[in-house]
Enzyme design. Structure first.
Site, PDB file in Angstrom:
ATOM      1  N   GLU A  54      46.206  53.885  29.538  1.00 21.57           N
ATOM      2  CA  GLU A  54      47.502  53.644  30.984  1.00 21.57           C
ATOM      3  C   GLU A  54      47.463  52.002  30.206  1.00 21.57           C
ATOM      4  O   GLU A  54      46.013  51.256  29.380  1.00 21.57           O
ATOM      5  CB  GLU A  54      46.921  53.327  31.847  1.00 21.57           C
ATOM      6  CG  GLU A  54      46.710  54.690  32.200  1.00 21.57           C
ATOM      7  CD  GLU A  54      46.684  54.915  33.441  1.00 21.57           C
ATOM      8  OE1 GLU A  54      46.442  56.395  34.261  1.00 21.57           O
ATOM      9  OE2 GLU A  54      46.064  54.307  34.496  1.00 21.57           O
ATOM     10  N   CYS A 109      35.362  53.522  29.721  1.00 19.52           N
ATOM     11  CA  CYS A 109      34.175  52.993  29.229  1.00 19.52           C
ATOM     12  C   CYS A 109      33.108  53.352  29.009  1.00 19.52           C
ATOM     13  O   CYS A 109      32.490  54.324  30.522  1.00 19.52           O
ATOM     14  CB  CYS A 109      34.829  52.297  30.640  1.00 19.52           C
ATOM     15  SG  CYS A 109      33.987  50.538  30.118  1.00 19.52           S
ATOM     16  N   CYS A 145      30.436  49.739  35.505  1.00 25.34           N
ATOM     17  CA  CYS A 145      30.451  49.107  36.749  1.00 25.34           C
ATOM     18  C   CYS A 145      30.678  49.285  38.357  1.00 25.34           C
ATOM     19  O   CYS A 145      31.447  50.475  37.906  1.00 25.34           O
ATOM     20  CB  CYS A 145      31.433  47.761  36.807  1.00 25.34           C
ATOM     21  SG  CYS A 145      31.257  46.730  34.935  1.00 25.34           S
ATOM     22  N   CYS A 172      34.187  50.103  39.976  1.00 19.37           N
ATOM     23  CA  CYS A 172      35.084  49.748  38.935  1.00 19.37           C
ATOM     24  C   CYS A 172      35.318  51.855  38.785  1.00 19.37           C
ATOM     25  O   CYS A 172      35.427  52.476  38.550  1.00 19.37           O
ATOM     26  CB  CYS A 172      35.344  49.378  37.571  1.00 19.37           C
ATOM     27  SG  CYS A 172      36.365  49.741  36.471  1.00 19.37           S
ATOM     28  N   CYS A 203      44.259  45.985  39.355  1.00 25.87           N
ATOM     29  CA  CYS A 203      42.823  45.670  38.671  1.00 25.87           C
ATOM     30  C   CYS A 203      41.366  46.674  38.995  1.00 25.87           C
ATOM     31  O   CYS A 203      41.385  47.240  40.332  1.00 25.87           O
ATOM     32  CB  CYS A 203      41.961  45.200  39.005  1.00 25.87           C
ATOM     33  SG  CYS A 203      43.033  43.334  37.886  1.00 25.87           S
TER      34      CYS A 203
HETATM   35  N1  SAH Z   1      36.551  45.256  30.896  1.00 22.99           N
HETATM   36  C1  SAH Z   1      36.565  44.579  30.591  1.00 22.99           C
HETATM   37  C2  SAH Z   1      38.126  44.654  30.811  1.00 22.99           C
HETATM   38  C3  SAH Z   1      38.779  45.340  32.174  1.00 22.99           C
HETATM   39  S1  SAH Z   1      38.727  45.546  33.486  1.00 22.99           S
HETATM   40  C4  SAH Z   1      35.341  43.788  31.661  1.00 22.99           C
HETATM   41  O1  SAH Z   1      34.655  43.903  31.972  1.00 22.99           O
HETATM   42  O2  SAH Z   1      35.845  42.420  31.879  1.00 22.99           O
HETATM   43  C5  SAH Z   1      39.484  44.088  34.161  1.00 22.99           C
HETATM   44  C6  SAH Z   1      39.081  43.135  35.295  1.00 22.99           C
HETATM   45  O3  SAH Z   1      39.066  43.826  36.426  1.00 22.99           O
HETATM   46  C7  SAH Z   1      36.833  43.680  35.548  1.00 22.99           C
HETATM   47  O4  SAH Z   1      37.142  41.958  36.391  1.00 22.99           O
HETATM   48  C8  SAH Z   1      36.818  44.064  36.259  1.00 22.99           C
HETATM   49  O5  SAH Z   1      35.763  43.753  36.837  1.00 22.99           O
HETATM   50  C9  SAH Z   1      37.825  44.197  37.327  1.00 22.99           C
HETATM   51  N2  SAH Z   1      37.777  45.323  38.073  1.00 22.99           N
HETATM   52  C10 SAH Z   1      37.366  46.311  37.533  1.00 22.99           C
HETATM   53  N3  SAH Z   1      37.501  47.408  38.970  1.00 22.99           N
HETATM   54  C11 SAH Z   1      38.011  46.384  40.138  1.00 22.99           C
HETATM   55  C12 SAH Z   1      38.657  46.754  41.437  1.00 22.99           C
HETATM   56  N4  SAH Z   1      38.730  47.839  42.156  1.00 22.99           N
HETATM   57  N5  SAH Z   1      39.819  46.196  42.235  1.00 22.99           N
HETATM   58  C13 SAH Z   1      39.855  44.287  41.335  1.00 22.99           C
HETATM   59  N6  SAH Z   1      39.127  44.302  40.371  1.00 22.99           N
HETATM   60  C14 SAH Z   1      38.682  45.362  39.802  1.00 22.99           C
END
Ligand code: SAH
Length: 374
Positions: free
Chosen positions: A99, A119, A123, A126, A349
């Site tokens: 996406e 991924c 985390c 996420c 995000c």
């Molecule tokens: N893997 C990379 C890029 C993808 S995530 C990274 O970790 O930076 C893009 C951003 O969205 C990251 O800062 C991630 O931590 C954040 N993110 C992930 N899940 C989220 C959520 N549920 N709400 C808000 N931000 C989130």
């Protein structure tokens, strides 16, 4: 799906940087300037066939036909949010779906793109993490996300657009960890900033990482792109509980790498910090963040948490976000609160994980003029 049958011996030209394209053309026994001519065609809207490259001799076009393909996404599903964001779901040749999200604003169109299918970083907050890791995207699959959004914008009546009619900014913040796919990400950066290609400027491109420390320096040395770091906590215990990568590269190690990140003067690293209620959002956390970032040229982006189904986290209330922000502002940091866009279509995000978009969407929007229906 890509349009042409990509026979194993055929090279997908959209995978190649200008330099690689030059080697390819030389390898076919043709002069280097042909590569510049081809590059000038490859990323023009509506170009999908070598036959359209009219300043190349017919015989050379036939050589290209025999040895190369121009990939593009044909199976594109889209969904538009109430605030104008557009989520694209691209079906890849092997059936995987990735996406990208287009975020229009009056003066810019930011496209948030994916670098991997799924991924591996796991985390805790996420949604993409729940998919696990499937595979890296090729450079062409990264670049084609931008081509598809570009073509979508060109197809819209001008008066219906919130922002400009082209993609102006790109953030590698969709699915995946870009630094775990560094070669293809760097190739894609080279292609999209190529003047004869998509002609984006590095100033408007950001790669976001959870902090794969050994690859940070390499990224900085090989590409003048903007860097964003997903920090999300200021003590190792909390960060490790949210982001397993922190066990390998703890906060101080990561911040040292940021201090040493090769960066042009006046550039600043963006630290991203998702505020999770009761976990990382206290006044003490904010003061500690201010202390730890001291001396690093940076900006801070506070991200309201987008609730992800099945994950045990809540976002901090707005007054907490504002109090957290105030402490950082008082410590003289530049601090933004990211507006959460596209949440109603799970495009915000950390919400990119869906395997198949709902049938409410446009069935199949071909990515360039003249492309056939699936
Ligand atoms: N893997 C990379 C890029 C993808 S995530 C990274 O970790 O930076 C893009 C951003 O969205 C990251 O800062 C991630 O931590 C954040 N993110 C992930 N899940 C989220 C959520 N549920 N709400 C808000 N931000 C989130």
């Amino acid at each position: 799906m890509t349009s042409s049958p990509s026979l194993p011996h055929k090279t997908d030209l959209r995978n190649l940087t200008q330099e690689q394209l030059t080697s390819f053309v030389l390898g076919l026994g043709h002069p280097a300037f042909r590569a510049r001519q081809i590059m000038a065609w490859l990323y023009r809207p509506g170009i999908s066939e070598f036959a359209q490259m009219t300043d190349l001799a017919k015989s050379f076009r036939q050589v290209l036909e025999d040895n190369a393909v121009i990939s593009r996404f044909e199976k594109v599903a889209m969904e538009k949010s109430t605030d104008g964001c557009v989520k694209f779901a691209f079906t890849l040749e092997d059936g995987h779906v990735v996406e990208a999200v287009l975020i229009p604003e009056p003066d810019r169109n930011t496209l948030c793109i994916s670098s991997q299918v799924g991924c591996a970083m796991n985390c805790a907050f996420c949604l993409t993490a729940t998919m696990g890791f499937r595979r890296n995207l090729t450079a062409a699959e990264i670049v084609n996300q931008i081509c598809a959004a570009r073509d979508y914008l060109l197809q819209q009546p001008r008066e219906t657009l919130i922002g400009p009619d082209r993609v102006t900014n790109v953030v590698y913040m969709g699915m995946g960890e870009p630094l775990n796919n560094l070669e293809n990400v760097i190739a894609s950066l080279s292609i999209i900033t190529e003047q004869k290609g998509l002609d984006l400027t590095f100033r408007r491109i950001t790669v976001s990482t959870c902090g794969i420390v050994p690859r940070l320096r390499e990224l900085g040395e090989r590409s003048p792109v903007n860097l964003a770091i997903s920090l999300h906590a200021v003590d190792d215990q909390t960060r490790s509980s949210l982001m397993p990568i922190n066990d390998r590269y703890p906060i101080d190690t990561l911040l040292d790498a940021c201090r040493n990140f090769p960066m042009p003067k006046r550039k600043r690293i963006m630290f991203e910090y998702v505020l999770l209620a009761g976990i990382n959002d206290s006044d003490h956390d904010a003061r500690e963040l201010a202390r730890k970032l001291r001396g690093i040229p940076c900006k801070i982006n506070l991200i309201p948490y987008n609730r992800a189904p099945g994950l045990p986290f809540d976002g901090s209330p707005m007054e907490r976000l504002l109090a957290f922000q105030k402490i950082l502002l008082d410590a003289h940091y530049t601090v933004f609160i990211r507006s959460s866009r596209g949440a109603d279509i799970s495009a915000a995000c950390g919400q990119l994980a869906v395997k198949q978009l709902s049938s409410a969407m446009a069935p199949s929007v071909a990515d360039s003029a003249g492309a056939g229906e699936e």
